[in-house]
Design an enzyme around this catalytic site. Structure first.
Site, PDB file in Angstrom:
ATOM      1  N   GLU A 171       0.834  -1.158  -0.196  1.00  0.00           N
ATOM      2  CA  GLU A 171       0.103  -0.089  -0.047  1.00  0.00           C
ATOM      3  C   GLU A 171       0.911   1.331   0.040  1.00  0.00           C
ATOM      4  O   GLU A 171       0.694   2.075   1.010  1.00  0.00           O
ATOM      5  CB  GLU A 171      -1.123  -0.020   1.227  1.00  0.00           C
ATOM      6  CG  GLU A 171      -1.953  -1.107   1.123  1.00  0.00           C
ATOM      7  CD  GLU A 171      -3.068  -1.053   2.286  1.00  0.00           C
ATOM      8  OE1 GLU A 171      -4.208  -1.623   2.145  1.00  0.00           O
ATOM      9  OE2 GLU A 171      -2.696  -0.451   3.335  1.00  0.00           O
ATOM     10  N   GLU A 330      -6.441  -7.453  -0.809  1.00  0.00           N
ATOM     11  CA  GLU A 330      -6.811  -7.351   0.567  1.00  0.00           C
ATOM     12  C   GLU A 330      -8.480  -7.096   0.272  1.00  0.00           C
ATOM     13  O   GLU A 330      -8.789  -6.216  -0.508  1.00  0.00           O
ATOM     14  CB  GLU A 330      -6.363  -6.515   1.136  1.00  0.00           C
ATOM     15  CG  GLU A 330      -4.974  -6.691   1.589  1.00  0.00           C
ATOM     16  CD  GLU A 330      -4.422  -5.576   2.581  1.00  0.00           C
ATOM     17  OE1 GLU A 330      -5.247  -5.077   3.397  1.00  0.00           O
ATOM     18  OE2 GLU A 330      -3.342  -5.447   2.702  1.00  0.00           O
TER      19      GLU A 330
END
Length: 702
Positions: A171, A330
């Site tokens: 991320e 995710e």
């Protein structure tokens, strides 16, 4: 257009798509699993984890994402023993691994020895260790340590058959998107030199004649540091700093990726994006050219937009991937931990949400995380194995999903592609960045809301649009929407002209084509660069708000109501058809002015929607708009928007899979067209009559 950070030239090349392949002797299937953090647990738990994974049908996990301090407990001293034992257990159970570089957060010994790697905020304050991503992308010191770790991991695991790909970083930019340190300043100066070549070109692009901001040398370029409350940063500079920040993190990712590929070139590499309707941390379409396969993290939006926002975001990921299979890295089995109120998922939504991502092109369904943490900041974030353990509804749903994915794999879904829609809805990261500026006609108007409204309103008409990045192939569709695409450079302006004159059906809204790539306004009235295509000219904006006595809405003659923003269209070219006008108080100057128009241009037609209508207002306007441009929508049933229909097609066209999702809060009944393959909160009778409950999904094979 987008400029390459290294050469300053327009970037267009994309890496060839490479997908993680199963170990020798194993057939290709839909990947299923999640982040696995065994270092949070005593070793005796690992065997239970692997046994439960086998029960669920997990076939892949991401490992070592935040394990730097355990892998390198002291500088230059590596400990792979514990990780080797985990990899061995997983491999013997037939579970593959995406191995992470573990560089997302540095260990305390590193930041203690080198505090200069810590990023600084706009006031110059140091962001200290204590959470994650407290490093600056432009730090040569941090890069040196991170790349040494990448090389050590790659050397250790190259050739290991359990490892099927690299999970690089994690991320990027989630917490360290902007850095205002001296390292960042120097890198920003180099970036500007590569992009513009001369300081004169920078002055021209940024309009530095305003407020005496003229620059004599690249050394005078500073990051947009704190300038006092209520003051305004130069908008061109701020836009470029956002581009630079995305590129700086991308450059760091590329450096990690290149080390991994130097050591283990056969393993594909990816990193997890954060694509959502409102998510614009990085230019993910630009990044999409640099990964071997696109991956995304997505977390549901609570409330009535839950499913539609998910579908929109998944479609945008498919657009970034250019319809190659992508990886859902995710999402959550239930509640997250980081909102003010962390709502649970309703019954059926765990399975439904996962199958929705799958419908829009994902060939991997993974969660954060496998086992819910006992401690730490994310201990209340749900997981595949929740605090309640295997005897829980979440775990039973996770098992059901595993069975569903096995079934779909057996029928050949993996490797199929999302079918191309009739219509593209365009999204542009840089237009969103520009619309965020603090001195605009209205702080209540942003780019990102308009594509989502159009996606939802089109779905209400029975049309599932593709969401396509602005540099993607939107001009290859029968129809396209440019929704509040604030920035249009000369290249995209030419694309608009060519598309419509060649027969395309284009829908353009307010706030589109106002400025060039440097946020310099196109002159002559709005929408400057494409006014001739849409055939209208607006001289002013009419923002709307909630201030006492201010205009808060304006009615249209077709029954729609505009909020937020309206264009004051003062003239139209001959041949324009006005589909709706404003019906407003005379004092506003809007009464009778055109609001929605259609213009024939070349062989095509361009519709213009000069106000913010929202989903409801678009719903009242779209039937006439679609007819006016000659677009036929094959809607079915009395309520065509009750079901969202998504189709995946095998590469040779021999197999088609229809995913049908209930979008409403009541049971939907219809005639099924195809062989029932999978049903969650849905059923199909012997006569083909089908029904889907709220949060339900039906998959048909044709």
């Amino acid at each position: 257009m987008k400029y390459d950070n290294e050469t300053g030239l327009t970037a267009s090349a994309r890496r060839a798509h490479r997908w993680p392949q199963p170990s020798a002797g194993r057939s290709g299937r839909i990947w299923y699993g999640g982040d696995y953090n065994p270092d949070q647990w005593p070793e005796e738990v690992w065997d239970e984890d692997v046994a439960l994974m086998a029960k669920v049908g997990v076939n892949v996990v991401s490992l070592a994402i935040f394990s730097w301090s355990k892998l390198e407990p002291r500088e230059g001293v590596y400990d792979f023993g514990w990780l080797d034992r985990v990899v061995g257990k997983l491999g013997r159970a037939g579970i593959s691994v995406l191995m992470a570089t573990a560089t997302a957060s540095p260990p305390m010994w590193l930041t203690q020895a080198h505090p200069e790697v810590l990023w600084r905020d706009e006031r110059g304050d140091v962001v200290w260790p204590g959470a994650r991503q407290h490093w600056r992308a432009t730090s040569p010191v941090y890069r040196d340590y991170a790349l040494k770790l990448c090389r050590a991991i790659a050397e250790h695991y190259k050739g290991n058959p359990v490892i099927v790909g690299w999970h690089v970083g994690n991320e990027y930019g989630c917490h360290n998107r902007f850095d205002y340190s001296d390292d960042a300043m120097r890198a920003f100066q180099v970036w500007c030199h590569r992009r513009y070549g001369t300081i004169e070109a920078v002055n021209e692009a940024w309009g530095t004649a305003f407020w005496a901001q003229n620059l004599d040398d690249f050394s005078q370029i500073l990051p947009p540091r704190y300038i006092g409350e209520g003051n305004f940063i130069n908008p061109g500079k701020l836009l470029d700093f956002k581009r630079f920040s995305s590129d700086a993190l991308k450059d760091f990712y590329q450096a990690e990726r290149d080390v991994l590929h130097e050591v283990a070139p056969k393993l594909p590499a990816t990193t997890n994006f954060m694509v959502s309707a409102a998510g614009s941390t990085l230019d993910y379409d630009d990044w999409g050219a640099e990964v071997d396969f696109v991956s995304n993290d997505h977390y549901f939006t609570p409330g009535e937009a839950h499913f539609d926002e998910l579908a929109y975001s998944a479609s945008l990921v498919d657009g970034i991937a250019r319809k190659d299979p992508w990886w859902l890295m995710e999402h959550s089995t239930g509640a997250v931990n980081w909102r003010p109120i962390n709502y649970r998922k309703e019954p059926g939504q765990l399975v439904r949400d996962s199958l929705a991502h799958l419908a829009f092109g994902a060939d991997a369904i993974c969660y954060f995380q496998w086992r819910q943490s006992r401690s730490g900041a994310e201990k209340f974030h749900t997981a595949m194995v929740p605090h309640a353990g295997a005897d829980s509804q979440i775990f039973r749903d996770v098992c059901e999903l595993g069975d569903d994915l096995r079934l779909l794999s057996d029928h050949g879904l993996a490797g199929s592609r999302l079918a191309k829609s009739q219509m593209a809805v365009v999204f542009d990261y840089e237009s969103e960045w520009a619309s965020e500026y603090t001195a605009t006609p209205s702080q209540e108007v942003r780019h990102w809301t308009e594509p989502l409204d159009w996606f939802r309103a089109l779905a209400d008409q029975g049309l599932t649009a593709d969401v396509v990045p602005v540099r993607g192939p939107w001009d290859s569709y029968e129809a396209a929407v440019l929704p509040a695409v604030y920035l249009l450079d000369e290249a995209n302006t030419r694309r608009v002209h060519s598309y419509v004159s060649g027969g395309g059906k284009l829908f353009v809204t307010y706030y589109t084509g106002l400025a060039d790539e440097s946020d310099r306004i196109w002159l002559g009235g709005y929408p400057g660069s494409i006014g001739d295509v849409v055939g209208v000219r607006a001289e002013e904006f009419a923002p709307m708000g909630a201030d006492e006595g201010a205009l808060d809405h304006v009615n249209l003659t077709n029954g729609a109501v505009a909020h937020g923003m309206a264009d004051l269209i003062t003239s139209v070219v001959p041949g324009v058809t006005v589909l709706a006008s404003y019906h407003a108080d005379k004092r506003t100057g809007l009464d009778g002015a055109p609001a929605i128009t259609v213009n024939p241009f070349g062989q095509g037609r361009a519709a213009y929607v000069g106000c913010k209508l929202g989903r409801e207002g678009l719903g009242k306007s779209l039937p006439a708009l679609l007819r006016a441009v000659g677009l036929e929508v094959q809607a079915q049933g009395e309520d065509p928007g009750a079901l969202l229909r998504v189709e995946r097609v095998s590469p040779d066209g021999s197999k088609r899979f229809d995913f049908l999702f209930n979008r409403v809060d009541h049971k939907v009944r219809f005639q099924a067209d195809g062989e029932p393959l999978l049903a969650s909160l849905a059923r199909v009778g012997a006569d083909g009559r089908a029904s889907i409950d709220p949060n339900g999904v039906l998959v048909l094979e044709r």
